[in-house]
Write a protein that holds these residues in place. Structure first.
Motif, PDB file in Angstrom:
ATOM      1  N   VAL A   7       0.902  -1.324  -0.023  1.00 17.71           N
ATOM      2  CA  VAL A   7      -0.080   0.052   0.123  1.00 17.71           C
ATOM      3  C   VAL A   7       0.817   1.291  -0.039  1.00 17.71           C
ATOM      4  CG1 VAL A   7      -1.733   1.187   1.190  1.00 17.71           C
ATOM      5  CG2 VAL A   7      -1.799  -1.152   1.259  1.00 17.71           C
ATOM      6  N   ALA A   8       1.841   1.310   0.826  1.00 15.34           N
ATOM      7  CA  ALA A   8       2.786   2.544   0.867  1.00 15.34           C
ATOM      8  C   ALA A   8       3.509   2.604  -0.508  1.00 15.34           C
ATOM      9  CB  ALA A   8       3.815   2.255   1.891  1.00 15.34           C
ATOM     10  N   ASP A   9       3.731   1.413  -1.212  1.00 16.25           N
ATOM     11  CA  ASP A   9       4.371   1.787  -2.546  1.00 16.25           C
ATOM     12  C   ASP A   9       3.528   2.209  -3.504  1.00 16.25           C
ATOM     13  OD1 ASP A   9       7.011   0.673  -1.540  1.00 16.25           O
ATOM     14  OD2 ASP A   9       6.810  -1.224  -2.241  1.00 16.25           O
ATOM     15  N   ILE A  10       2.160   1.777  -3.399  1.00 11.82           N
ATOM     16  CA  ILE A  10       1.374   2.471  -4.342  1.00 11.82           C
ATOM     17  C   ILE A  10       1.032   3.754  -4.301  1.00 11.82           C
ATOM     18  CG2 ILE A  10      -1.268   2.286  -5.017  1.00 11.82           C
ATOM     19  CD1 ILE A  10      -1.168  -0.794  -4.118  1.00 11.82           C
ATOM     20  N   ALA A  11       1.052   4.260  -2.953  1.00 13.14           N
ATOM     21  CA  ALA A  11       0.736   5.580  -2.569  1.00 13.14           C
ATOM     22  C   ALA A  11       1.939   6.431  -3.358  1.00 13.14           C
ATOM     23  CB  ALA A  11       0.496   5.900  -1.121  1.00 13.14           C
ATOM     24  N   LYS A  12       3.086   5.867  -2.897  1.00 14.37           N
ATOM     25  CA  LYS A  12       4.294   6.605  -3.595  1.00 14.37           C
ATOM     26  C   LYS A  12       4.472   6.686  -4.903  1.00 14.37           C
ATOM     27  CE  LYS A  12       9.558   6.245  -3.109  1.00 14.37           C
ATOM     28  NZ  LYS A  12      10.723   5.876  -2.492  1.00 14.37           N
ATOM     29  N   ALA A  13       4.065   5.638  -5.656  1.00 15.67           N
ATOM     30  CA  ALA A  13       3.938   5.744  -7.041  1.00 15.67           C
ATOM     31  C   ALA A  13       3.035   6.456  -7.717  1.00 15.67           C
ATOM     32  CB  ALA A  13       3.684   4.034  -7.594  1.00 15.67           C
ATOM     33  N   LEU A  14       1.744   6.481  -7.084  1.00 14.40           N
ATOM     34  CA  LEU A  14       0.721   7.554  -7.418  1.00 14.40           C
ATOM     35  C   LEU A  14       1.206   8.908  -7.241  1.00 14.40           C
ATOM     36  CD1 LEU A  14      -2.496   5.798  -6.022  1.00 14.40           C
ATOM     37  CD2 LEU A  14      -2.093   6.749  -8.576  1.00 14.40           C
ATOM     38  N   ASP A  15       2.176   9.179  -6.173  1.00 13.55           N
ATOM     39  CA  ASP A  15       2.554  10.532  -6.127  1.00 13.55           C
ATOM     40  C   ASP A  15       3.593  10.974  -7.176  1.00 13.55           C
ATOM     41  OD1 ASP A  15       1.117  11.002  -3.697  1.00 13.55           O
ATOM     42  OD2 ASP A  15       2.946  10.370  -2.157  1.00 13.55           O
ATOM     43  N   GLY A  16       4.428   9.969  -7.564  1.00 13.56           N
ATOM     44  CA  GLY A  16       5.004  10.084  -8.720  1.00 13.56           C
ATOM     45  C   GLY A  16       4.408  10.400 -10.145  1.00 13.56           C
ATOM     46  N   MET A  17       3.414   9.244 -10.195  1.00 11.85           N
ATOM     47  CA  MET A  17       2.601   9.881 -11.538  1.00 11.85           C
ATOM     48  C   MET A  17       1.771  10.725 -11.565  1.00 11.85           C
ATOM     49  SD  MET A  17       1.226   5.710 -12.176  1.00 11.85           S
ATOM     50  CE  MET A  17       1.297   5.154 -10.641  1.00 11.85           C
ATOM     51  N   GLN A  18       1.279  11.340 -10.545  1.00 11.25           N
ATOM     52  CA  GLN A  18       0.619  12.742 -10.295  1.00 11.25           C
ATOM     53  C   GLN A  18       1.497  13.957 -10.521  1.00 11.25           C
ATOM     54  OE1 GLN A  18      -1.431  12.037  -6.550  1.00 11.25           O
ATOM     55  NE2 GLN A  18      -3.121  10.964  -7.627  1.00 11.25           N
TER      56      GLN A  18
END
Length: 193
Positions: free
Chosen positions: A150-161
């Motif tokens: 879950v933490a990695d998903i949140a970090k990846a989404l921050d980068g994609m955004q």
């Protein structure tokens, strides 16, 4: 193991500061323009736990892990499998089902089929790490697999955004070998005159 079209919620203690997993899944779908919703997988300790799941579907034939994931994503099924439901160790071991077999690591079973030599197959197996407990996956050839916490998903989404704010949005357009890429890249990398 189960695959379901509704990802399981993460343990409360590990995600106190993170958005809920369903919210992250919605963000992933929106950001990546996914064709199918994200699914969750869970490794269970006993067959009894598996059988206790409501509306569980069990395979009536032997499948690849890719087919099981496809049933969850395309049909919206909650599918429960055991090692015996999967066609070979290649499918079992990557999702932590079955006992480790040193022969699997050599790739000898793929030599002459997928790879020309045992050495080539061994290199493939070494690059295809078994998924750590609690992170699973398998996909059809035209799909993307991301097995993340879950933490990695949140970090990846921050980068994609952040990329999206700079004009790079999924899906990225393909630039052919003879295409002038300036039109597309100019949006993300404006000239500084």
């Amino acid at each position: 193991m189960t695959t379901t079209s509704t990802p399981p919620a993460p343990p409360a203690s590990s995600s106190a500061a993170l958005p809920p997993l369903p919210e992250l899944c919605t963000q992933l779908e929106h950001t990546l323009k996914l064709r199918v919703p994200p699914i969750g997988m869970q490794l269970l300790e006993t067959a009894e736990e598996l059988q206790a799941i409501a509306r569980l579907r069990r395979p009536k034939a032997v499948h690849t892990m890719d087919q099981i994931v496809g049933q969850a994503t395309r049909l919206g099924w909650t599918v429960g499998i055991t090692a015996e439901d999967l066609v070979a160790d290649q499918c079992r071991f990557v999702v932590d089902l079955g006992e480790d077999d040193p022969a699997w690591h050599t790739g000898a079973h793929m030599s002459g089929v997928w790879y020309a030599t045992v050495e080539d197959a061994t290199r493939h197996q070494a690059a295809m790490h078994r998924v750590p407990q609690g992170r699973y996956g398998g996909v059809l050839d035209d799909e993307m697999l991301i097995a993340l916490t879950v933490a990695d998903i949140a970090k990846a989404l921050d980068g994609m955004q952040a990329l999206a704010r700079n004009g790079l949005r999924y899906p990225f357009p393909q630039y052919g070998i003879q295409m002038d890429a300036r039109a597309g890249l100019g949006v993300s990398y404006p000239r500084k005159d």
